[in-house]
Structures are given as structure tokens and as C-alpha cells.
Scaffold this motif. Structure first.
Motif, PDB file in Angstrom:
ATOM      1  N   SER A   1       0.827  -1.200   0.000  1.00 39.91           N
ATOM      2  CA  SER A   1       0.000   0.000   0.000  1.00 39.91           C
ATOM      3  C   SER A   1       0.868   1.261   0.000  1.00 39.91           C
ATOM      4  CB  SER A   1      -0.902   0.010   1.238  1.00 39.91           C
ATOM      5  OG  SER A   1      -1.602   1.229   1.353  1.00 39.91           O
ATOM      6  N   VAL A   2       0.343   2.332  -0.585  1.00 44.27           N
ATOM      7  CA  VAL A   2       1.055   3.611  -0.571  1.00 44.27           C
ATOM      8  C   VAL A   2       0.822   4.337   0.750  1.00 44.27           C
ATOM      9  CG1 VAL A   2       1.076   3.937  -3.064  1.00 44.27           C
ATOM     10  CG2 VAL A   2      -0.884   4.754  -1.737  1.00 44.27           C
ATOM     11  N   GLY A   3      -0.105   3.838   1.536  1.00 46.91           N
ATOM     12  CA  GLY A   3      -0.319   4.379   2.874  1.00 46.91           C
ATOM     13  C   GLY A   3      -1.014   5.725   2.934  1.00 46.91           C
ATOM     14  N   ILE A   4      -1.802   6.050   1.927  1.00 46.15           N
ATOM     15  CA  ILE A   4      -2.554   7.299   1.963  1.00 46.15           C
ATOM     16  C   ILE A   4      -4.026   7.004   1.703  1.00 46.15           C
ATOM     17  CG2 ILE A   4      -0.590   8.681   1.196  1.00 46.15           C
ATOM     18  CD1 ILE A   4      -1.860   8.840  -1.549  1.00 46.15           C
ATOM     19  N   SER A   5      -4.870   7.959   2.060  1.00 48.67           N
ATOM     20  CA  SER A   5      -6.309   7.793   1.884  1.00 48.67           C
ATOM     21  C   SER A   5      -6.856   8.884   0.975  1.00 48.67           C
ATOM     22  CB  SER A   5      -6.999   7.837   3.247  1.00 48.67           C
ATOM     23  OG  SER A   5      -8.399   7.720   3.106  1.00 48.67           O
ATOM     24  N   SER A   6      -7.700   8.503   0.037  1.00 51.73           N
ATOM     25  CA  SER A   6      -8.338   9.454  -0.867  1.00 51.73           C
ATOM     26  C   SER A   6      -9.594   8.800  -1.433  1.00 51.73           C
ATOM     27  CB  SER A   6      -7.397   9.850  -2.010  1.00 51.73           C
ATOM     28  OG  SER A   6      -8.107  10.539  -3.026  1.00 51.73           O
ATOM     29  N   PRO A   7     -10.671   9.559  -1.592  1.00 53.19           N
ATOM     30  CA  PRO A   7     -11.887   8.989  -2.189  1.00 53.19           C
ATOM     31  C   PRO A   7     -11.675   8.544  -3.640  1.00 53.19           C
ATOM     32  CG  PRO A   7     -12.089  11.374  -1.926  1.00 53.19           C
ATOM     33  CD  PRO A   7     -10.870  10.966  -1.170  1.00 53.19           C
ATOM     34  N   LYS A   8     -10.625   9.060  -4.261  1.00 49.24           N
ATOM     35  CA  LYS A   8     -10.313   8.684  -5.645  1.00 49.24           C
ATOM     36  C   LYS A   8      -9.565   7.357  -5.726  1.00 49.24           C
ATOM     37  CE  LYS A   8      -9.662  13.185  -7.956  1.00 49.24           C
ATOM     38  NZ  LYS A   8      -8.686  13.928  -8.797  1.00 49.24           N
ATOM     39  N   LEU A   9      -8.928   6.990  -4.626  1.00 44.22           N
ATOM     40  CA  LEU A   9      -7.954   5.899  -4.645  1.00 44.22           C
ATOM     41  C   LEU A   9      -8.591   4.522  -4.512  1.00 44.22           C
ATOM     42  CD1 LEU A   9      -4.886   5.766  -4.884  1.00 44.22           C
ATOM     43  CD2 LEU A   9      -4.756   5.751  -2.395  1.00 44.22           C
ATOM     44  N   GLU A  10      -8.091   3.596  -5.352  1.00 43.66           N
ATOM     45  CA  GLU A  10      -8.549   2.202  -5.325  1.00 43.66           C
ATOM     46  C   GLU A  10      -7.308   1.318  -5.424  1.00 43.66           C
ATOM     47  OE1 GLU A  10     -10.858  -0.540  -8.510  1.00 43.66           O
ATOM     48  OE2 GLU A  10     -11.951   1.286  -7.944  1.00 43.66           O
ATOM     49  N   GLU A  11      -6.949   0.675  -4.324  1.00 46.74           N
ATOM     50  CA  GLU A  11      -5.723  -0.120  -4.294  1.00 46.74           C
ATOM     51  C   GLU A  11      -6.006  -1.606  -4.487  1.00 46.74           C
ATOM     52  OE1 GLU A  11      -2.146   1.453  -1.878  1.00 46.74           O
ATOM     53  OE2 GLU A  11      -3.846   1.524  -0.507  1.00 46.74           O
ATOM     54  N   HIS A  12      -5.181  -2.223  -5.324  1.00 48.32           N
ATOM     55  CA  HIS A  12      -5.243  -3.673  -5.545  1.00 48.32           C
ATOM     56  C   HIS A  12      -3.867  -4.229  -5.195  1.00 48.32           C
ATOM     57  CE1 HIS A  12      -9.137  -3.370  -7.627  1.00 48.32           C
ATOM     58  NE2 HIS A  12      -8.648  -2.251  -8.132  1.00 48.32           N
ATOM     59  N   LEU A  13      -3.759  -4.861  -4.034  1.00 47.73           N
ATOM     60  CA  LEU A  13      -2.480  -5.392  -3.586  1.00 47.73           C
ATOM     61  C   LEU A  13      -2.312  -6.822  -4.086  1.00 47.73           C
ATOM     62  CD1 LEU A  13      -2.448  -4.000   0.066  1.00 47.73           C
ATOM     63  CD2 LEU A  13      -1.665  -2.923  -2.059  1.00 47.73           C
ATOM     64  N   LEU A  14      -1.248  -7.040  -4.847  1.00 44.59           N
ATOM     65  CA  LEU A  14      -1.058  -8.342  -5.486  1.00 44.59           C
ATOM     66  C   LEU A  14       0.386  -8.525  -5.914  1.00 44.59           C
ATOM     67  CD1 LEU A  14      -0.882  -7.389  -8.730  1.00 44.59           C
ATOM     68  CD2 LEU A  14      -3.316  -7.096  -8.366  1.00 44.59           C
ATOM     69  N   ASN A  15       0.698  -9.723  -6.346  1.00 43.00           N
ATOM     70  CA  ASN A  15       1.999 -10.022  -6.925  1.00 43.00           C
ATOM     71  C   ASN A  15       1.945  -9.587  -8.384  1.00 43.00           C
ATOM     72  OD1 ASN A  15       4.279 -11.147  -8.102  1.00 43.00           O
ATOM     73  ND2 ASN A  15       4.136 -13.057  -6.934  1.00 43.00           N
ATOM     74  N   LEU A  16       2.758  -8.608  -8.766  1.00 43.28           N
ATOM     75  CA  LEU A  16       2.694  -8.063 -10.123  1.00 43.28           C
ATOM     76  C   LEU A  16       3.029  -9.096 -11.196  1.00 43.28           C
ATOM     77  CD1 LEU A  16       4.190  -4.492  -9.622  1.00 43.28           C
ATOM     78  CD2 LEU A  16       1.814  -5.114 -10.116  1.00 43.28           C
ATOM     79  N   PHE A  17       3.708 -10.172 -10.809  1.00 44.12           N
ATOM     80  CA  PHE A  17       3.986 -11.231 -11.783  1.00 44.12           C
ATOM     81  C   PHE A  17       2.717 -12.016 -12.116  1.00 44.12           C
ATOM     82  CE2 PHE A  17       8.272 -10.934  -9.658  1.00 44.12           C
ATOM     83  CZ  PHE A  17       8.882 -10.269 -10.718  1.00 44.12           C
ATOM     84  N   ASP A  18       1.685 -11.856 -11.289  1.00 42.66           N
ATOM     85  CA  ASP A  18       0.419 -12.546 -11.515  1.00 42.66           C
ATOM     86  C   ASP A  18      -0.695 -11.579 -11.917  1.00 42.66           C
ATOM     87  OD1 ASP A  18       1.576 -14.976 -10.746  1.00 42.66           O
ATOM     88  OD2 ASP A  18       1.145 -14.594  -8.625  1.00 42.66           O
ATOM     89  N   ILE A  19      -0.312 -10.424 -12.440  1.00 42.52           N
ATOM     90  CA  ILE A  19      -1.305  -9.387 -12.716  1.00 42.52           C
ATOM     91  C   ILE A  19      -2.354  -9.820 -13.755  1.00 42.52           C
ATOM     92  CG2 ILE A  19       0.013  -8.205 -14.541  1.00 42.52           C
ATOM     93  CD1 ILE A  19      -0.932  -5.548 -13.237  1.00 42.52           C
ATOM     94  N   GLU A  20      -1.986 -10.747 -14.644  1.00 39.77           N
ATOM     95  CA  GLU A  20      -2.950 -11.213 -15.651  1.00 39.77           C
ATOM     96  C   GLU A  20      -4.168 -11.877 -15.012  1.00 39.77           C
ATOM     97  OE1 GLU A  20      -1.520 -12.504 -19.831  1.00 39.77           O
ATOM     98  OE2 GLU A  20       0.027 -13.220 -18.442  1.00 39.77           O
ATOM     99  N   ALA A  21      -3.992 -12.447 -13.820  1.00 39.12           N
ATOM    100  CA  ALA A  21      -5.102 -13.099 -13.132  1.00 39.12           C
ATOM    101  C   ALA A  21      -6.145 -12.086 -12.659  1.00 39.12           C
ATOM    102  CB  ALA A  21      -4.577 -13.897 -11.938  1.00 39.12           C
ATOM    103  N   HIS A  22      -5.784 -10.800 -12.714  1.00 42.37           N
ATOM    104  CA  HIS A  22      -6.680  -9.741 -12.258  1.00 42.37           C
ATOM    105  C   HIS A  22      -7.189  -8.899 -13.430  1.00 42.37           C
ATOM    106  CE1 HIS A  22      -5.461 -10.522  -8.053  1.00 42.37           C
ATOM    107  NE2 HIS A  22      -4.320 -10.849  -8.616  1.00 42.37           N
ATOM    108  N   LYS A  23      -7.257  -9.524 -14.575  1.00 42.56           N
ATOM    109  CA  LYS A  23      -7.671  -8.837 -15.803  1.00 42.56           C
ATOM    110  C   LYS A  23      -9.024  -8.148 -15.668  1.00 42.56           C
ATOM    111  CE  LYS A  23      -8.738  -9.789 -20.667  1.00 42.56           C
ATOM    112  NZ  LYS A  23      -8.751 -10.818 -21.737  1.00 42.56           N
ATOM    113  N   ALA A  24      -9.960  -8.756 -14.963  1.00 44.45           N
ATOM    114  CA  ALA A  24     -11.311  -8.197 -14.842  1.00 44.45           C
ATOM    115  C   ALA A  24     -11.315  -6.848 -14.117  1.00 44.45           C
ATOM    116  CB  ALA A  24     -12.220  -9.182 -14.111  1.00 44.45           C
TER     117      ALA A  24
END
Length: 228
Positions: free
Chosen positions: A41-64
Motif C-alpha cells: 500500500s502507498v499508505g494514503i487515503s483518498s476517495p479517488k484511490l482504489e488499491e489492488h495489492l497483489l503479486n505483479l507477476f500474476d497481474i494477468e489473473a486480475h484482468k477483470a
């Protein structure tokens, strides 16, 4: 009638330039949602912000979830931090190319990728060759708005210590007055200029696919300031 606000994805928002870019997008009224795909996490809060914490080598699994108007890829490592060439290639080549592939598959028409000055697929220097091969692969996706930024040494303070890079920055800052004309592209460049340039290019949407050298990054930002 109010124009609907845009959404953006940042890969590498915990890094130096990626974090500066995040701040730029959060304060930009044109953007309503900023999605982050990262390991921590970047450790900040904002109504605009949407964080997806994951292994970037597996980013294709989060295509949706990989849906946005624009994508900014600021991922990268160094040979000193990642000496294993296979691991280095998986980060500096594999992640940006996979991100571009997802853009293609999800019909995202704008991608900005931070590469490096000297990127060349034919180079005998491993670092430059990997960056050059990455650029070729990203361009081959034929995403309508593709921008590959090639900054020189990036200024600013990083969270992790990079002694070699720190010494190089000091050396290049001392020699800055000598970097004129065609040598301007070797000047140390602030992360703020890179981030601002990416936002400017993304909002032009000129249907172009090209590389942008370090000195041109500065010119684009300066030109935009003069117009406002």
C-alpha cells in the motif's frame, strides 16, 4: 452538462516517480478514479484511490479489474538491486509487456511507460538491451496512444539507498552546465517533470506511438506551462 471524469491505473506507485505521478493524478480534477496495482500500500487515503495489492507477476489473473481510460507503468529495478538477470528481465521486461497486453485485451487506448535513456534492443549492454526489447514489445501491441519515456538519471530522494546512482547524480549535476545542445538529454531530470509529462501526453490522445527522450520530456512540460 458535466463531463464524466476519467480513470487511470498506475503500476509502480510506491516508487519515486510513480508516487509523484499518483499525487499529480489525485489533485487533477479530470480524474475521478486512480487504481493502483502493487505489492504494498502507498499508505494514503483518498476517495479517488482504489488499491489492488497483489503479486505483479500474476497481474494477468486480475484482468477483470484492469479497466481504465489510461495506464501509467512506472515499474523498474536496477542491476545492483536485482543482480540476477532472469529476475531483472522479469521485472523490467515482463511486467510492462504484460501490462501492455492487458491494455490491448481490455481496449485501453492510452499507455505511458517509463523506460530509460539508451534503450536499444541491439545494445551489447544488458540493461539497455532489456529496455529496448521491452519498448519493441510494447509498441507491437499497437495501442493507439503509446508513449515510451526515456529519462536520464532521475533526481529526488529514494526510499532505498542506491550508492552508485547517488554518485552518478552528483557527477552529472556538477557537469550540468556542459550539457547543452544535443547533450541536454543527459541532464538529471526531476521525477516531477516525468510525472507531469506523462499526464500531459495521456490527455493529448494524439493517436501516436513513439519514444520520448529526456530533454523532450522537459520541453513538453515547459511548453504546457507556457500555454497555461
Amino acid at each position: 452538462m458535466e463531463t464524466s471524469k476519467k480513470s487511470a491505473i498506475i503500476i509502480g506507485a510506491t516508487g519515486l516517480t510513480g508516487n509523484v505521478l499518483l499525487q499529480e493524478l489525485l489533485k487533477d480534477d479530470r480524474y475521478g478514479t486512480v487504481k493502483l496495482f502493487s505489492r504494498s500500500s502507498v499508505g494514503i487515503s483518498s476517495p479517488k484511490l482504489e488499491e489492488h495489492l497483489l503479486n505483479l507477476f500474476d497481474i494477468e489473473a486480475h484482468k477483470a479489474k484492469f479497466i481504465a481510460d489510461e495506464v501509467f507503468c512506472c515499474i523498474g529495478t536496477t542491476m545492483s538491486k536485482t543482480p540476477n538477470k532472469e529476475q531483472y528481465g522479469a521485472i523490467d521486461y515482463g511486467i510492462p509487456v504484460t501490462v501492455a497486453k492487458l491494455c490491448k485485451e481490455n481496449s485501453i487506448e492510452t499507455i505511458c511507460v517509463i523506460s530509460a535513456l539508451g534503450a536499444n534492443a541491439e545494445s551489447s549492454v544488458f540493461y539497455n538491451r532489456v529496455k529496448g526489447e521491452m519498448e519493441q514489445a510494447v509498441l507491437s501491441m499497437s495501442i493507439p496512444n503509446t508513449y515510451l519515456l526515456q529519462p536520464s538519471l532521475i533526481g529526488g530522494k529514494r526510499k532505498e539507498k542506491r550508492l552508485g546512482e547517488w554518485l552518478a547524480k552528483k557527477f552529472f549535476i556538477i557537469l550540468r552546465p556542459l550539457f547543452v545542445s544535443s547533450l541536454k538529454k543527459y541532464r538529471v531530470i526531476p521525477p516531477q517533470e516525468i510525472a507531469q509529462c506523462m499526464v500531459i501526453l495521456a490527455n493529448r490522445a494524439n493517436k501516436e506511438r513513439r519514444r520520448i527522450l529526456s530533454d523532450e520530456i522537459s520541453k513538453i512540460v515547459e511548453g504546457d506551462r507556457n500555454r497555461t
